[in-house]
Design a protein around this motif. Sequence first.
Motif, PDB file in Angstrom:
ATOM      1  N   MET A 248       4.893   6.499 -57.899  1.00  0.00           N
ATOM      2  CA  MET A 248       4.915   6.007 -59.281  1.00  0.00           C
ATOM      3  C   MET A 248       3.691   5.127 -59.564  1.00  0.00           C
ATOM      4  O   MET A 248       3.109   5.190 -60.654  1.00  0.00           O
ATOM      5  CB  MET A 248       6.204   5.227 -59.543  1.00  0.00           C
ATOM      6  N   MET A 249       3.302   4.326 -58.593  1.00  0.00           N
ATOM      7  CA  MET A 249       2.116   3.484 -58.757  1.00  0.00           C
ATOM      8  C   MET A 249       0.861   4.337 -58.899  1.00  0.00           C
ATOM      9  O   MET A 249      -0.018   4.029 -59.716  1.00  0.00           O
ATOM     10  CB  MET A 249       1.983   2.529 -57.565  1.00  0.00           C
ATOM     11  N   ALA A 250       0.771   5.417 -58.126  1.00  0.00           N
ATOM     12  CA  ALA A 250      -0.390   6.312 -58.213  1.00  0.00           C
ATOM     13  C   ALA A 250      -0.515   6.882 -59.619  1.00  0.00           C
ATOM     14  O   ALA A 250      -1.613   6.909 -60.201  1.00  0.00           O
ATOM     15  CB  ALA A 250      -0.280   7.430 -57.188  1.00  0.00           C
ATOM     16  N   MET A 251       0.590   7.320 -60.184  1.00  0.00           N
ATOM     17  CA  MET A 251       0.577   7.858 -61.548  1.00  0.00           C
ATOM     18  C   MET A 251       0.210   6.789 -62.567  1.00  0.00           C
ATOM     19  O   MET A 251      -0.571   7.027 -63.489  1.00  0.00           O
ATOM     20  CB  MET A 251       1.961   8.427 -61.900  1.00  0.00           C
ATOM     21  N   THR A 252       0.773   5.605 -62.397  1.00  0.00           N
ATOM     22  CA  THR A 252       0.627   4.537 -63.386  1.00  0.00           C
ATOM     23  C   THR A 252      -0.730   3.849 -63.328  1.00  0.00           C
ATOM     24  O   THR A 252      -1.288   3.473 -64.362  1.00  0.00           O
ATOM     25  CB  THR A 252       1.739   3.485 -63.171  1.00  0.00           C
ATOM     26  N   LEU A 253      -1.269   3.699 -62.117  1.00  0.00           N
ATOM     27  CA  LEU A 253      -2.478   2.887 -61.924  1.00  0.00           C
ATOM     28  C   LEU A 253      -3.741   3.716 -61.674  1.00  0.00           C
ATOM     29  O   LEU A 253      -4.780   3.162 -61.304  1.00  0.00           O
ATOM     30  CB  LEU A 253      -2.263   1.921 -60.748  1.00  0.00           C
ATOM     31  N   LYS A 254      -3.674   5.028 -61.885  1.00  0.00           N
ATOM     32  CA  LYS A 254      -4.799   5.904 -61.529  1.00  0.00           C
ATOM     33  C   LYS A 254      -6.114   5.495 -62.192  1.00  0.00           C
ATOM     34  O   LYS A 254      -7.187   5.685 -61.628  1.00  0.00           O
ATOM     35  CB  LYS A 254      -4.468   7.363 -61.821  1.00  0.00           C
ATOM     36  N   GLU A 255      -6.058   4.900 -63.377  1.00  0.00           N
ATOM     37  CA  GLU A 255      -7.288   4.503 -64.075  1.00  0.00           C
ATOM     38  C   GLU A 255      -8.051   3.408 -63.319  1.00  0.00           C
ATOM     39  O   GLU A 255      -9.233   3.184 -63.571  1.00  0.00           O
ATOM     40  CB  GLU A 255      -6.954   3.995 -65.487  1.00  0.00           C
ATOM     41  N   HIS A 256      -7.379   2.728 -62.385  1.00  0.00           N
ATOM     42  CA  HIS A 256      -8.016   1.634 -61.650  1.00  0.00           C
ATOM     43  C   HIS A 256      -8.637   2.079 -60.327  1.00  0.00           C
ATOM     44  O   HIS A 256      -9.200   1.253 -59.603  1.00  0.00           O
ATOM     45  CB  HIS A 256      -6.997   0.518 -61.398  1.00  0.00           C
TER      46      HIS A 256
ATOM     47  N   GLY B 153     -10.668   0.913 -52.559  1.00  0.00           N
ATOM     48  CA  GLY B 153     -10.032   1.958 -53.362  1.00  0.00           C
ATOM     49  C   GLY B 153      -9.823   1.577 -54.804  1.00  0.00           C
ATOM     50  O   GLY B 153      -9.768   2.443 -55.682  1.00  0.00           O
ATOM     51  N   ALA B 154      -9.729   0.262 -55.071  1.00  0.00           N
ATOM     52  CA  ALA B 154      -9.423  -0.187 -56.435  1.00  0.00           C
ATOM     53  C   ALA B 154      -9.789  -1.669 -56.593  1.00  0.00           C
ATOM     54  O   ALA B 154      -8.930  -2.542 -56.449  1.00  0.00           O
ATOM     55  CB  ALA B 154      -7.942   0.039 -56.737  1.00  0.00           C
ATOM     56  N   PRO B 155     -11.056  -1.960 -56.890  1.00  0.00           N
ATOM     57  CA  PRO B 155     -11.483  -3.360 -57.014  1.00  0.00           C
ATOM     58  C   PRO B 155     -10.672  -4.173 -58.023  1.00  0.00           C
ATOM     59  O   PRO B 155     -10.402  -5.356 -57.792  1.00  0.00           O
ATOM     60  CB  PRO B 155     -12.948  -3.252 -57.447  1.00  0.00           C
ATOM     61  N   ALA B 156     -10.269  -3.550 -59.121  1.00  0.00           N
ATOM     62  CA  ALA B 156      -9.483  -4.277 -60.133  1.00  0.00           C
ATOM     63  C   ALA B 156      -8.135  -4.713 -59.551  1.00  0.00           C
ATOM     64  O   ALA B 156      -7.650  -5.817 -59.840  1.00  0.00           O
ATOM     65  CB  ALA B 156      -9.269  -3.412 -61.374  1.00  0.00           C
ATOM     66  N   LEU B 157      -7.552  -3.861 -58.727  1.00  0.00           N
ATOM     67  CA  LEU B 157      -6.273  -4.218 -58.108  1.00  0.00           C
ATOM     68  C   LEU B 157      -6.468  -5.343 -57.095  1.00  0.00           C
ATOM     69  O   LEU B 157      -5.600  -6.211 -56.951  1.00  0.00           O
ATOM     70  CB  LEU B 157      -5.637  -2.992 -57.445  1.00  0.00           C
ATOM     71  N   TRP B 158      -7.604  -5.355 -56.398  1.00  0.00           N
ATOM     72  CA  TRP B 158      -7.876  -6.444 -55.463  1.00  0.00           C
ATOM     73  C   TRP B 158      -8.045  -7.767 -56.211  1.00  0.00           C
ATOM     74  O   TRP B 158      -7.567  -8.802 -55.758  1.00  0.00           O
ATOM     75  CB  TRP B 158      -9.104  -6.145 -54.610  1.00  0.00           C
TER      76      TRP B 158
END
Length: 198
Positions: free
Chosen positions: A46-54, A174-179
């Motif tokens: 679900m996170m992969a689908m939701t956060l793919k833009e990041h 993999g995702a600087p915004a998430l970091w």
Amino acid sequence: MNFEHLEKQMKFIIEIDKLKSIYRQTLLIDQSRHEGDADHSWHLAMMAMTLKEHANFEHIDILKVIKMVLIHDIVEIDAGDTFCYDEVGYQDKRDREVKAAKRIFGILPEEQTKEMWDLWEEFEEMATPESKFAASLDRLQPILNNYFTEGAAWKKHNIKLSQVIKKNGHIKDGAPALWSYVEKLLNSAVEKGYLING
């Protein structure tokens, strides 16, 4: 119809039901019980689908990411869950998991065995855009659960901020915004006493 082919697939589907009974150190956010591996894998999908833009990549195969996060812990049916900060457990983790992957994925028809093995290995190696993003999600999710349970697993195991940063810093690959989001959570966790500042 090839019934032998279908029988192997069904045998695999029945075998992976065991993943529902493998529990992790992480508590559910409502703190009602420990999280199961199947819960974790579903949450990551679900996170992969939701956060793919990041994701830190212009082109990413999100279906491949979802496949990786759904299968990455299947090996724990045999190998068990190794707590992220368990240095002793990590010494033979790879050997235990390779043996498990060969047995469990080997239940499937040959072409699907290869697909599962390749996806699992790609996830483990964290070298492709998809595997880097999948690994970022895999590390983000327990941080969220730890933060929103007021550091339950962190406190239980006396985990320090430096350990969390060392073990999870690859999120930024993999995702600087998430970091960046994680860094804010960790600073807040230290301020609130959920996590040892050290």
